[in-house]
Design a protein around this motif. Structure first.
Motif, short mmCIF file in Angstrom:
data_model
loop_
_atom_site.label_atom_id
_atom_site.label_comp_id
_atom_site.label_asym_id
_atom_site.label_seq_id
_atom_site.Cartn_x
_atom_site.Cartn_y
_atom_site.Cartn_z
N PRO A 29 0.78 -1.09 -0.02
CA PRO A 29 0.08 0.07 0.11
C PRO A 29 0.76 1.21 0.08
O PRO A 29 0.32 2.38 -0.35
N TYR A 30 2.00 1.10 0.35
CA TYR A 30 3.03 2.49 0.29
C TYR A 30 3.47 2.68 -1.05
O TYR A 30 4.15 3.93 -1.14
N GLU A 31 3.43 1.80 -1.98
CA GLU A 31 4.17 2.03 -3.34
C GLU A 31 3.41 3.49 -4.02
O GLU A 31 4.27 3.93 -4.73
N GLN A 32 2.14 3.79 -3.55
CA GLN A 32 1.73 5.17 -4.03
C GLN A 32 2.24 6.25 -3.39
O GLN A 32 1.73 7.34 -3.08
N ASP A 33 2.72 6.18 -2.23
CA ASP A 33 3.31 7.10 -1.13
C ASP A 33 4.28 8.11 -2.07
O ASP A 33 5.13 7.96 -2.59
N PRO A 34 3.83 9.49 -1.84
CA PRO A 34 4.52 10.62 -2.60
C PRO A 34 6.06 10.87 -1.96
O PRO A 34 6.93 11.54 -2.45
N TRP A 36 8.31 8.68 -2.11
CA TRP A 36 9.07 7.61 -3.01
C TRP A 36 9.29 8.54 -4.33
O TRP A 36 8.32 8.54 -5.16
N GLY A 37 10.54 9.08 -4.34
CA GLY A 37 10.48 9.81 -5.39
C GLY A 37 11.72 9.22 -6.35
O GLY A 37 11.95 7.95 -6.23
N PRO A 38 12.18 10.01 -7.44
CA PRO A 38 13.21 9.38 -8.38
C PRO A 38 14.68 8.78 -7.86
O PRO A 38 15.22 8.25 -8.43
N HIS A 39 14.91 9.37 -6.66
CA HIS A 39 16.11 9.06 -6.14
C HIS A 39 15.78 8.10 -4.82
O HIS A 39 16.64 7.92 -3.91
N GLY A 40 14.83 7.29 -5.12
CA GLY A 40 14.48 6.41 -4.02
C GLY A 40 13.64 6.92 -2.83
O GLY A 40 13.05 8.06 -2.71
N PRO A 41 13.22 6.01 -2.07
CA PRO A 41 12.49 6.40 -0.83
C PRO A 41 13.14 7.38 0.08
O PRO A 41 14.15 7.14 0.63
N GLU A 42 12.31 8.67 0.56
CA GLU A 42 12.88 9.61 1.57
C GLU A 42 13.23 8.94 2.80
O GLU A 42 12.43 7.89 3.31
N ALA A 43 13.99 9.34 3.62
CA ALA A 43 14.22 8.98 4.99
C ALA A 43 12.78 8.93 5.69
O ALA A 43 13.27 7.65 6.51
N GLY A 44 12.01 9.73 5.86
CA GLY A 44 10.98 9.52 6.69
C GLY A 44 10.09 8.16 6.18
O GLY A 44 9.59 7.55 7.32
N LEU A 45 10.07 8.15 5.00
CA LEU A 45 9.30 6.77 4.37
C LEU A 45 10.19 5.30 5.02
O LEU A 45 9.47 4.54 5.35
N VAL A 46 11.36 5.52 4.81
CA VAL A 46 12.44 4.51 5.24
C VAL A 46 11.86 4.06 6.89
O VAL A 46 11.84 2.93 7.06
N ASP A 47 12.26 4.90 7.68
CA ASP A 47 12.08 5.05 9.02
C ASP A 47 10.70 4.66 9.30
O ASP A 47 10.45 3.43 10.23
N GLU A 48 9.71 4.95 8.59
CA GLU A 48 8.25 4.44 8.89
C GLU A 48 8.14 3.10 8.63
O GLU A 48 7.49 2.28 9.32
N LEU A 49 8.60 2.69 7.30
CA LEU A 49 8.64 1.15 6.95
C LEU A 49 9.28 0.39 7.87
O LEU A 49 8.65 -0.72 8.31
N ARG A 50 10.58 0.56 8.33
CA ARG A 50 11.36 -0.17 9.19
C ARG A 50 10.63 -0.34 10.78
O ARG A 50 10.72 -1.30 11.37
N GLY A 51 10.15 0.68 11.37
CA GLY A 51 9.28 0.76 12.29
C GLY A 51 8.39 -0.13 12.31
O GLY A 51 8.13 -1.02 13.30
N LEU A 52 7.64 -0.27 11.33
CA LEU A 52 6.55 -1.31 11.00
C LEU A 52 7.01 -2.70 10.86
O LEU A 52 6.28 -3.83 11.48
N ALA A 53 8.25 -3.04 10.13
CA ALA A 53 8.93 -4.17 9.98
C ALA A 53 9.34 -4.71 11.59
O ALA A 53 9.19 -5.82 11.81
#
Length: 398
Positions: A29-34, A36-53
């Protein structure tokens, strides 16, 4: 996504089951998250996903409590479902370059180095970068590492490093760096690996390149290293042994790329099959048109062939071989085969396939880059051909 029971262990099957459930249920569901830009997912998104993991108990699933690593066969079982989304490896910490750097640090790092540099990577609290490739315009190291131009010279108990690096994945935002620099004039040896804390004022990201892919945090950067001082205690392994250590890292890293992108190509096939069994044209379902059905059949064959190549190379690594030839063969076969899978998925889906309405278009771009990353297909074929020649001249089987 089914793993072959004959190639898996109960523990790897259970870990893979949890990873797949997490990627499908939480990450996709995060694949449409804004963010996630052309240079990869931003730090905030990475931290959020890893917290969920972490909450789901699937952070760095291929490294067990106590630091032991799954076998390569088991790792394949786990990393393939992590790749079902391009964001999956980011979320569960199985992606490049961190996965390869963790493997290398675990193999040759001192206890102090593992505590300082490896532990934050395994926990997912930090990212890393591997500084080896150099700008082509400066005749630096690319597919031929013997062209390494970055220099390290002794200065008392320290080393001073100067050079420029190119296509350094994840340099922007990394906390741990492994820098490869020349420490003697031996063309095939004479390189050393150095561990560095990042960010560092002597390591400057000149620019982040615009590339066809966009799944890796920090993108791929051009980096200037200017007067980097590194204490002797941060030499990774032995001085002048960097090329040998690179081989320890590169074969498993090539194979883990194959594992992750097998998952991505499997996802593209799932989406294309769903499209072809729902969409109608000329009076029947697309899959009932031979041209479409045959493409999906070819994909299923190619996916299984890639799986077998991955397992074959994993067995060689698990037997204690460096598996340089096996990993080259697997990298060529799997990257070319999986790119064909996703290309056919795009074709089956027509206009939808080239749009951003599904992740298939993104996977297509990622797989195209994979044919170059960790060694272009042609370089690996050349290496295999050299092996064939040596074996023939020695009267041995290739």
């Amino acid at each position: 996504m089914q793993a072959s029971a004959s190639s898996s262990t109960p523990r790897s099957l259970e870990i893979a089951r949890r990873v797949e459930a997490f990627v499908r249920g939480v990450v996709i569901p995060y694949e449409q998250d804004p963010r996630w830009g052309p240079h990869g997912p931003e730090a905030g998104l990475v931290d959020e996903l890893r917290g969920l993991a972490r909450q789901a108990g699937v952070m760095t699933p291929h490294i067990l409590a106590g630091g032991s690593h799954l076998t390569q066969r088991e790792t394949a079982t786990v990393l393939k479902p992590s790749g079902l989304s391009p964001l999956g490896p980011v979320a569960v910490n199985t992606g490049a370059p961190d996965e390869g750097n963790m493997f290398l640090l675990g193999r040759i790092g001192t206890p102090e180095q593992r505590e300082r540099f490896l532990a934050p990577l395994v926990s997912g609290q930090a990212r890393s970068a591997f500084f080896m490739t150099e700008p082509a315009a400066e005749d630096g190291a690319g597919s031929d590492p013997s062209m390494l131009r970055t220099r390290a010279r002794r200065d008392g108990d320290d080393w001073l490093i100067d050079g420029r690096k190119a296509f350094i994945t994840g340099a922007q935002g990394a906390a741990v760096g492994i820098v490869m620099a020349r420490t003697s004039d031996d063309a095939r040896g004479g390189a050393t690996m150095f561990l560095v804390d990042l960010p560092h004022p002597a390591i400057r990201v000149e620019r982040v390149l615009d590339t066809i892919d966009g799944s890796m945090p920090g993108g791929h950067a051009i980096v200037v290293i200017d007067g980097l001082r590194v204490p002797s205690g941060q030499v990774l392994g032995e001085v002048d042994e960097g090329f040998r250590y690179a081989q320890i890292r590169l074969s498993p890293a090539r194979l883990s790329h194959c594992m992750r992108w097998h998952g991505a190509a499997t996802r593209a096939q799932e989406i294309a099959v769903a499209y072809a069994t729902r969409r109608r044209a000329f009076g029947k379902l697309l899959i009932d048109h031979e041209g479409v059905g045959f493409m999906l059949a070819e994909n299923q064959i190619a996916l299984r062939q890639a799986e077998l190549m991955i397992d074959w190379c994993a067995d060689a690594l698990d037997a204690g071989s460096l598996a340089s030839v096996e990993s080259s063969m697997a990298k060529v076969s799997v990257s070319e085969g999986l790119f064909g899978v996703v290309d056919r998925c795009v074709q089956v889906m027509g206009g939808t396939g080239v749009s951003g309405d599904t992740v298939v278009e993104q996977i297509f771009r990622e797989l195209r880059a994979f044919r170059i990353y960790d060694g272009p297909t042609e370089v690996h074929k050349w290496s295999i051909a050299k092996h064939i020649k040596r074996a023939a001249q020695a009267g041995e089987p290739a």
